[in-house]
Scaffold this motif. Structure first.
Motif, PDB file in Angstrom:
ATOM      1  N   MET A 170       9.744  -6.920  10.253  1.00 13.42           N
ATOM      2  CA  MET A 170      10.313  -6.165  11.366  1.00 13.42           C
ATOM      3  C   MET A 170      10.596  -7.157  12.493  1.00 13.42           C
ATOM      4  SD  MET A 170       8.468  -2.415  11.060  1.00 13.42           S
ATOM      5  CE  MET A 170       7.479  -2.672  12.460  1.00 13.42           C
ATOM      6  N   LEU A 171      11.537  -6.803  13.346  1.00 14.20           N
ATOM      7  CA  LEU A 171      12.003  -7.741  14.372  1.00 14.20           C
ATOM      8  C   LEU A 171      10.897  -8.247  15.279  1.00 14.20           C
ATOM      9  CD1 LEU A 171      15.376  -6.089  15.458  1.00 14.20           C
ATOM     10  CD2 LEU A 171      14.878  -7.550  13.491  1.00 14.20           C
ATOM     11  N   ASP A 172       9.889  -7.413  15.552  1.00 13.83           N
ATOM     12  CA  ASP A 172       8.829  -7.818  16.479  1.00 13.83           C
ATOM     13  C   ASP A 172       7.577  -8.364  15.782  1.00 13.83           C
ATOM     14  OD1 ASP A 172       8.115  -5.377  15.428  1.00 13.83           O
ATOM     15  OD2 ASP A 172       7.451  -4.522  17.327  1.00 13.83           O
ATOM     16  N   ASN A 173       7.651  -8.624  14.496  1.00 13.86           N
ATOM     17  CA  ASN A 173       6.497  -9.168  13.789  1.00 13.86           C
ATOM     18  C   ASN A 173       6.549 -10.703  13.841  1.00 13.86           C
ATOM     19  OD1 ASN A 173       4.390  -9.828  12.114  1.00 13.86           O
ATOM     20  ND2 ASN A 173       4.902  -8.329  10.544  1.00 13.86           N
ATOM     21  N   HIS A 217      14.390  -8.674   9.954  1.00 14.41           N
ATOM     22  CA  HIS A 217      14.948 -10.002   9.724  1.00 14.41           C
ATOM     23  C   HIS A 217      14.703 -10.345   8.255  1.00 14.41           C
ATOM     24  CE1 HIS A 217      15.890 -10.793  13.836  1.00 14.41           C
ATOM     25  NE2 HIS A 217      14.631 -10.858  14.254  1.00 14.41           N
ATOM     26  N   LEU A 218      15.697 -10.957   7.617  1.00 10.27           N
ATOM     27  CA  LEU A 218      15.614 -11.359   6.215  1.00 10.27           C
ATOM     28  C   LEU A 218      15.423 -12.871   6.133  1.00 10.27           C
ATOM     29  CD1 LEU A 218      18.630  -9.261   4.887  1.00 10.27           C
ATOM     30  CD2 LEU A 218      16.227  -8.596   5.036  1.00 10.27           C
ATOM     31  N   PHE A 219      14.556 -13.284   5.234  1.00  7.27           N
ATOM     32  CA  PHE A 219      14.239 -14.695   5.034  1.00  7.27           C
ATOM     33  C   PHE A 219      14.327 -15.024   3.551  1.00  7.27           C
ATOM     34  CE2 PHE A 219      12.099 -13.280   8.801  1.00  7.27           C
ATOM     35  CZ  PHE A 219      12.133 -14.349   9.678  1.00  7.27           C
ATOM     36  N   GLN A 220      14.532 -16.296   3.250  1.00  7.36           N
ATOM     37  CA  GLN A 220      14.463 -16.750   1.866  1.00  7.36           C
ATOM     38  C   GLN A 220      13.903 -18.160   1.821  1.00  7.36           C
ATOM     39  OE1 GLN A 220      18.302 -16.987  -0.027  1.00  7.36           O
ATOM     40  NE2 GLN A 220      18.882 -18.836   1.056  1.00  7.36           N
ATOM     41  N   ARG A 221      13.360 -18.486   0.668  1.00  6.77           N
ATOM     42  CA  ARG A 221      12.957 -19.863   0.393  1.00  6.77           C
ATOM     43  C   ARG A 221      13.487 -20.201  -0.985  1.00  6.77           C
ATOM     44  NH1 ARG A 221       7.021 -22.823   0.031  1.00  6.77           N
ATOM     45  NH2 ARG A 221       7.834 -24.660  -1.036  1.00  6.77           N
ATOM     46  N   TRP A 264       3.138  -1.417  10.305  1.00  7.95           N
ATOM     47  CA  TRP A 264       3.911  -2.350   9.476  1.00  7.95           C
ATOM     48  C   TRP A 264       4.175  -1.816   8.065  1.00  7.95           C
ATOM     49  CZ3 TRP A 264       5.119  -5.450  13.178  1.00  7.95           C
ATOM     50  CH2 TRP A 264       4.191  -5.767  14.164  1.00  7.95           C
ATOM     51  N   GLU A 265       3.668  -0.643   7.763  1.00  3.84           N
ATOM     52  CA  GLU A 265       3.699  -0.137   6.390  1.00  3.84           C
ATOM     53  C   GLU A 265       4.501   1.157   6.275  1.00  3.84           C
ATOM     54  OE1 GLU A 265       1.529  -0.927   3.351  1.00  3.84           O
ATOM     55  OE2 GLU A 265       1.769  -2.873   4.293  1.00  3.84           O
ATOM     56  N   PRO A 266       5.033   1.431   5.069  1.00  5.59           N
ATOM     57  CA  PRO A 266       5.619   2.752   4.823  1.00  5.59           C
ATOM     58  C   PRO A 266       4.512   3.800   4.720  1.00  5.59           C
ATOM     59  CG  PRO A 266       5.621   1.463   2.813  1.00  5.59           C
ATOM     60  CD  PRO A 266       5.119   0.559   3.912  1.00  5.59           C
ATOM     61  N   TYR A 267       4.899   5.060   4.714  1.00 10.02           N
ATOM     62  CA  TYR A 267       3.921   6.125   4.509  1.00 10.02           C
ATOM     63  C   TYR A 267       3.224   5.892   3.171  1.00 10.02           C
ATOM     64  CZ  TYR A 267       1.946  10.530   3.102  1.00 10.02           C
ATOM     65  OH  TYR A 267       1.079  11.472   2.648  1.00 10.02           O
ATOM     66  N   ARG A 268       1.925   6.071   3.146  1.00 11.72           N
ATOM     67  CA  ARG A 268       1.135   5.929   1.919  1.00 11.72           C
ATOM     68  C   ARG A 268       0.371   7.217   1.657  1.00 11.72           C
ATOM     69  NH1 ARG A 268       3.077   1.169  -0.275  1.00 11.72           N
ATOM     70  NH2 ARG A 268       2.764  -0.569   1.134  1.00 11.72           N
ATOM     71  N   ALA A 269       0.460   7.715   0.426  1.00 10.47           N
ATOM     72  CA  ALA A 269      -0.321   8.887   0.025  1.00 10.47           C
ATOM     73  C   ALA A 269      -1.797   8.508   0.008  1.00 10.47           C
ATOM     74  CB  ALA A 269       0.124   9.365  -1.354  1.00 10.47           C
ATOM     75  N   GLU A 270      -2.668   9.489   0.123  1.00  7.15           N
ATOM     76  CA  GLU A 270      -4.116   9.225   0.151  1.00  7.15           C
ATOM     77  C   GLU A 270      -4.585   8.479  -1.096  1.00  7.15           C
ATOM     78  OE1 GLU A 270      -6.348   9.522   2.634  1.00  7.15           O
ATOM     79  OE2 GLU A 270      -4.570  10.009   3.811  1.00  7.15           O
ATOM     80  N   ARG A 271      -3.970   8.746  -2.232  1.00  7.33           N
ATOM     81  CA  ARG A 271      -4.364   8.078  -3.482  1.00  7.33           C
ATOM     82  C   ARG A 271      -4.239   6.556  -3.386  1.00  7.33           C
ATOM     83  NH1 ARG A 271      -5.659   9.116  -8.560  1.00  7.33           N
ATOM     84  NH2 ARG A 271      -4.895   7.792 -10.241  1.00  7.33           N
ATOM     85  N   TYR A 272      -3.312   6.090  -2.580  1.00  7.80           N
ATOM     86  CA  TYR A 272      -3.108   4.657  -2.385  1.00  7.80           C
ATOM     87  C   TYR A 272      -4.396   3.973  -1.935  1.00  7.80           C
ATOM     88  CZ  TYR A 272      -1.138   0.398  -0.281  1.00  7.80           C
ATOM     89  OH  TYR A 272      -0.863  -0.906   0.059  1.00  7.80           O
TER      90      TYR A 272
END
Length: 176
Positions: free
Chosen positions: A127-130, A162-166, A36-44
């Motif tokens: 994401m569509l399947d989340n 999918h985009l949502f708003q409130r 569910w996440e973008p690539y993260r460097a080890e420092r993250y």
């Protein structure tokens, strides 16, 4: 018992913050979050990396169980003026999934966004399947407003979302 509160931001070299607890939580659930996440460097995944994130200008809330952070919500891209909007992102430790933690956390973010930040609107995407996250957003008063192809680079590929708003209120923005 789960408690929701704003994240504690580091204010100096000796000031306590949530950086260590966030790093520990992210290390604990790293593989769970990977799809569910973008690539993260080890420092993250370090306290230093989380201290940097806590001071990057976004607003954050954490759900804690004792001393452990078990969920995090972030409002980023906060825009004032006539737009008065921000983007919501969140995660929940899988050991706490399905227990209402995400719904409680998102409710607190929406309250803070309106009452403390004066925002008019919050957007979120999944994401569509989340489906679990989509249920949280629906229970929290978000409506689906569309689908964006190749919206974010997640887990090594461009993914549709999918985009949502409130809409939090219809009051006019404050005058400068």
């Amino acid at each position: 018992m789960i408690h929701i509160r704003p994240a504690v931001v580091p204010s100096g070299a000796t000031a306590p913050s949530d950086a260590h607890a966030l790093a520990a939580a992210l290390l604990r659930i790293r593989e769970y979050l990977r799809p569910w996440e973008p690539y993260r460097a080890e420092r993250y995944y370090t306290a230093e990396g989380q201290a940097e994130r806590l001071t990057d200008g976004g607003e954050r809330w954490v759900a804690v169980d004792g001393d452990a952070i078990v969920a995090l919500a972030t409002l980023s891209g906060i825009v004032e003026g006539p737009f008065r909007s921000a983007s919501l992102g969140y995660w929940v430790d899988p050991a706490y999934a399905g227990q209402g933690v995400a719904t409680q956390l998102v409710a607190e973010v929406c309250r803070g966004a309106r009452e403390e930040l004066g925002l008019h609107r919050i957007e979120a995407c999944t994401m569509l399947d989340n489906h679990a996250s989509q249920r949280v957003l629906a229970k929290s008063g978000f409506e689906r407003i569309g689908t964006a192809p190749n919206y974010l680079h997640i887990d090594g590929a461009w993914r549709d979302h999918h985009l949502f708003q409130r809409i939090l209120h219809d009051d006019p923005p404050p005058h400068p």
